[in-house]
Every structure is written in structure tokens, then in C-alpha cells.
Write a protein that holds these residues in place. Sequence first.
Motif, PDB file in Angstrom:
ATOM      1  N   LYS A  79       0.834  -1.204   0.000  1.00 21.42           N
ATOM      2  CA  LYS A  79       0.000   0.000   0.000  1.00 21.42           C
ATOM      3  C   LYS A  79       0.869   1.254   0.000  1.00 21.42           C
ATOM      4  O   LYS A  79       0.619   2.198  -0.742  1.00 21.42           O
ATOM      5  N   GLY A  80       1.918   1.251   0.813  1.00 21.43           N
ATOM      6  CA  GLY A  80       2.825   2.394   0.848  1.00 21.43           C
ATOM      7  C   GLY A  80       3.554   2.579  -0.473  1.00 21.43           C
ATOM      8  O   GLY A  80       3.775   3.702  -0.917  1.00 21.43           O
ATOM      9  N   LEU A  81       3.922   1.462  -1.114  1.00 20.40           N
ATOM     10  CA  LEU A  81       4.595   1.530  -2.412  1.00 20.40           C
ATOM     11  C   LEU A  81       3.691   2.201  -3.433  1.00 20.40           C
ATOM     12  O   LEU A  81       4.128   3.105  -4.158  1.00 20.40           O
ATOM     13  N   ALA A  82       2.439   1.815  -3.469  1.00 19.03           N
ATOM     14  CA  ALA A  82       1.500   2.414  -4.422  1.00 19.03           C
ATOM     15  C   ALA A  82       1.291   3.894  -4.123  1.00 19.03           C
ATOM     16  O   ALA A  82       1.280   4.725  -5.040  1.00 19.03           O
ATOM     17  N   ASP A  83       1.144   4.238  -2.843  1.00 17.33           N
ATOM     18  CA  ASP A  83       0.951   5.649  -2.474  1.00 17.33           C
ATOM     19  C   ASP A  83       2.162   6.493  -2.849  1.00 17.33           C
ATOM     20  O   ASP A  83       2.020   7.608  -3.352  1.00 17.33           O
ATOM     21  N   ARG A  84       3.358   5.967  -2.599  1.00 16.60           N
ATOM     22  CA  ARG A  84       4.574   6.717  -2.930  1.00 16.60           C
ATOM     23  C   ARG A  84       4.698   6.908  -4.439  1.00 16.60           C
ATOM     24  O   ARG A  84       5.109   7.973  -4.907  1.00 16.60           O
TER      25      ARG A  84
END
Length: 130
Positions: A70-75
Motif C-alpha cells: 500500500k505504501g509503495l503504491a501511495d509513494r
Amino acid sequence: MLATDYPFMDIIGTMLVFFLWVMWFWTLIVVLSDVFSRQDIGGWAKAAWTLFALITPILGVLIYLISQGKGLADRRVNSIRDRQVQVDDHIRQVAASDGPATEIANAKQLLDSGTIDATEFEQLKRRALA
């Protein structure tokens, strides 16, 4: 001659293995680029994720994607949005500045209205193009 030694299903199998290898390699590149671009973790955590992804390749990449997906997609979305804002700002800045075409068009209007003569127009045009 070569076709008789390498049957069609072997070609399909080789293509599948190659495709899976390219897909894993691309996923590894995405994971490692995300690890190194993160600002919220330190150098030791980056080194640990890198070693984990390189020593146990498939397991390391899958665990990173599951735990940090999820953090990868947000970044990635934020990075693309920031780049788009920078491009838009640059375009607005360039469009707002008076370029040579605008100066020449203004000088042509002055020439047409009779405010300046042809030699002054040529001087303004040369100055705008310089």
C-alpha cells in the motif's frame, strides 16, 4: 533442421520461463527503487530489505510487496503527481513569459498603427530575436 531438435512445446516452455524471469526481475527493480527512494526508513533498514530481496529473491520480494504494497503504491502516485505539478508549473512559467513572438507581434501592431516606422520595427525585431 533446428526445428526437429526443439519441439514446439519446448519453445512455449522456454518462452514462459523467460517471461516469468523478466517479470520477477522487473518486480525486483520496482521493489529496490522503492526501498532506496523511501525517506521514512534509515540506511540499515534499506540494507536489510536489499539483502533480504537479493539473498532470498522470490520470498524477499513477495514479503516486501505484501507488507509494504500500500505504501509503495501511495509513494508512486505521489511521485507521479509531484512530477506532473512540476511540469505544469514549468509550462505555465514559460507560457506566461513574453517571448520573441509576442514582442514582434506588439512591434507589428505599433508599425500598423503608425506609431513607429519600418526601421524602428526592424530594430525591435532584431532585438527580440537576439
